[in-house]
Design an enzyme around this catalytic site. Structure first.
Site, short mmCIF file in Angstrom:
data_model
loop_
_atom_site.label_atom_id
_atom_site.label_comp_id
_atom_site.label_asym_id
_atom_site.label_seq_id
_atom_site.Cartn_x
_atom_site.Cartn_y
_atom_site.Cartn_z
N TYR A 1 7.49 -14.90 -8.84
CA TYR A 1 8.45 -15.26 -9.87
C TYR A 1 7.92 -15.21 -11.17
O TYR A 1 6.49 -15.66 -11.32
CB TYR A 1 9.15 -16.51 -9.78
CG TYR A 1 9.85 -17.10 -10.54
CD1 TYR A 1 11.17 -16.54 -10.68
CD2 TYR A 1 9.57 -18.17 -11.50
CE1 TYR A 1 12.13 -16.85 -12.02
CE2 TYR A 1 10.55 -18.66 -12.41
CZ TYR A 1 11.65 -17.93 -12.72
OH TYR A 1 12.57 -18.29 -13.58
N ASP B 1 0.04 -13.18 -13.97
CA ASP B 1 0.95 -14.24 -14.54
C ASP B 1 0.33 -15.53 -14.06
O ASP B 1 0.40 -16.03 -12.77
CB ASP B 1 2.11 -13.97 -13.84
CG ASP B 1 3.29 -15.26 -14.23
OD1 ASP B 1 2.76 -16.06 -14.65
OD2 ASP B 1 4.49 -14.94 -14.07
N LYS C 1 3.09 -23.71 -18.60
CA LYS C 1 2.84 -25.14 -17.88
C LYS C 1 1.60 -25.94 -18.38
O LYS C 1 2.13 -26.55 -19.61
CB LYS C 1 2.83 -24.84 -16.27
CG LYS C 1 4.18 -24.18 -15.92
CD LYS C 1 4.33 -23.87 -14.32
CE LYS C 1 5.98 -23.72 -14.23
NZ LYS C 1 6.11 -22.35 -13.42
C1 LIG Z 1 7.25 -21.28 -14.08
C2 LIG Z 1 6.85 -19.68 -13.80
C3 LIG Z 1 7.12 -18.86 -14.79
C4 LIG Z 1 8.29 -19.22 -15.98
O1 LIG Z 1 7.89 -20.32 -16.76
P1 LIG Z 1 9.14 -21.04 -17.70
O2 LIG Z 1 8.42 -21.75 -18.68
O3 LIG Z 1 10.04 -21.85 -16.65
O4 LIG Z 1 9.83 -20.03 -18.47
C5 LIG Z 1 6.76 -17.50 -14.93
N1 LIG Z 1 5.86 -17.52 -14.04
C6 LIG Z 1 5.36 -18.43 -12.98
C7 LIG Z 1 4.18 -17.73 -12.23
C8 LIG Z 1 6.03 -19.60 -12.83
O5 LIG Z 1 5.55 -20.32 -11.66
#
Ligand SMILES: *Cc1c(COP(=O)(O)O)cnc(C)c1O
Length: 434
Positions: free
Chosen positions: A144, A239, A267
């Site tokens: 994701y 990511d 995060k």
């Molecule tokens: C949470 C997440 C996102 C998206 O971040 P948001 O702050 O919710 O937009 C993107 N990549 C990964 C791997 C994530 O866990």
């Protein structure tokens, strides 16, 4: 445990907010519960509006590596807020946070702050496309990357799928350049690149997958992707929105020793406030406006309160022994959960990297989305509800990670394992029933 006040709030919420929540998985639909509403949270505990208390393993989906409301972060936020909540003009805190990140994650030679992980990955992909002059992007099933259009691609049963939007409202034209492949399989990447390597701007992935449960990269996988990207002139984008400052101080790239061209953070970097960041090779980042020609902007980007929270959080994780402590706590918990499941006769596959993990209700190793999807989600739902009734809050989906924080003490972990013993037995009983 009653939740009358939460239930009333949820009814009100559902009238004015779609599904009653501001992000879908919170609704608890996949585990058959209504959400509780948080009154306050401190350390590893959450108190809901009805006064129930839970040990929290969601930790706001990853940011809270020091638990809820750590003193240093709260104080930094209050101090920053008193000096103004937003300027839209540069401030010292942005420079300091960027310098800190560059020092801790050396592949990030230059950094741009944004407001969410979604924005970070979306912007990194735009940059990769602009830099390479190519359009195609390879991602992986079960990874994701936020909800931006071109990365919201559902994919079939392990087959490479082109241009199937993951949601109504995403035009096929927007995802026709996104290809989603099986995670942890270098052969499918080699094959795809043989066909279209010259058109691929970037390969983007979670170096430890954390949105299909937790799936670590196979030995040699990240190195293999690095080699393939180099061979075809595509950029490698990690990511690390979850794994950054989570699986090591320098993220998954430090833990596995593989250097991406671009990295996305979110995060933890915001200390619980809305922050994302992307950065990487200087020659690539120099293409970002206004130094370069690739546009990306943000009214609240580099917000002083958020920067202060991020700096305070990095001060916490930079202390000696933090990652050893997290490793010790999480391995203690995982060992206990594994034992409890076995004693109850519930098949479970436990994947864990540092303080992020997932217990899949499955007899089989989980190495990609296809094997994760074989988990017994009905069993997970039962287990989740049994744990919640015992005051332990897990992610309301089989395909999410649990997070251990510095605020989880040994007693909390032991209490969790004890609750899990009962919850596994209850789960086994339900599954055996005709
Ligand atoms: C949470 C997440 C996102 C998206 O971040 P948001 O702050 O919710 O937009 C993107 N990549 C990964 C791997 C994530 O866990």
């Amino acid at each position: 445990m009653h939740r009358k006040i939460s239930d009333r709030l949820f009814e009100r919420a559902c009238r004015v907010i779609p599904g009653g929540v501001n992000s879908p998985v919170r609704s608890g639909r996949s585990v058959g519960v209504r959400p509780f509403f948080v009154k306050e949270a401190k350390g590893c505990r959450i108190r809901d509006e009805d006064g129930n208390v839970y040990i929290d393993y969601v930790c706001s989906w990853g940011p809270l590596i020091a638990g809820h409301a750590p003193v240093q972060v709260v104080e930094a936020v209050m101090k920053a807020a008193a000096g103004g909540t937003s300027y839209g003009i540069p401030s010292r805190l942005e420079v300091e946070l960027a310098e800190q990140v560059a020092a801790l994650v050396p592949s990030m030679e230059m950094i741009r702050m944004v407001n969410s992980g979604t924005e970070a990955v979306m912007s990194a992909v735009r940059l990769a496309r602009g830099f390479t002059g190519r359009n195609k992007v390879i991602k992986f099933n079960g990874c994701y990357h936020g909800h931006s259009d071109c990365l919201l691609v559902a994919s079939g049963s392990g087959l490479a799928t082109f241009g199937i939007p993951g949601s109504p409202g995403v035009p096929e034209e927007l995802v026709q350049h996104t290809m989603s492949l099986r995670y942890n399989d270098l052969d499918v990447v080699e094959e795809a690149m043989e066909h279209m390597g010259g058109d691929v701007a970037a390969i983007v992935l979670e170096p430890v997958a954390g949105n299909m449960g937790v799936v670590p990269p196979r030995q040699g996988y990240l190195e293999g992707l690095r080699r393939i990207c180099d061979r075809y002139g595509a950029l490698l984008i990690f990511d690390e929105v979850i794994t950054g400052f989570r699986v090591a101080l320098g993220g998954a790239q430090e833990r596995y020793g593989v250097k991406p061209d671009l990295t996305c953070l979110g995060k933890i970097i915001g200390g619980g406030l809305p922050v994302g960041a992307y950065g990487g090779r200087r020659d690539v980042m120099q293409r970002v406006a206004p130094e370069g020609d690739i546009y990306q902007a943000g009214t609240l980007s580099g917000n002083p309160i958020a920067m202060a929270a991020g700096l305070a959080m990095l001060d916490i994780v930079r202390r000696d022994g933090v990652y050893e402590e997290l490793e010790e706590k999480a391995s203690h918990l995982a060992a206990g959960l594994g034992r409890a499941a076995e004693e109850a006769g519930v098949p479970m596959t436990l994947n864990r990297v540092g303080s992020m993990g997932c217990g899949f209700f499955s007899r089989h190793p989980v190495t990609d989305f296809e094997t994760a999807a074989q988990s017994d989600t009905r069993a997970y739902a039962v287990f989740f509800r049994e744990m919640m009734e015992r005051g332990v809050y897990l992610a309301p989906s089989q395909f999410e990670a649990f997070f251990v924080s510095l605020a989880h003490e040994k007693e909390d972990l032991d209490a969790t394992v004890e609750a899990a013993g009962e919850a596994f037995r209850a789960t086994a009983a339900v599954l055996e029933a005709p």
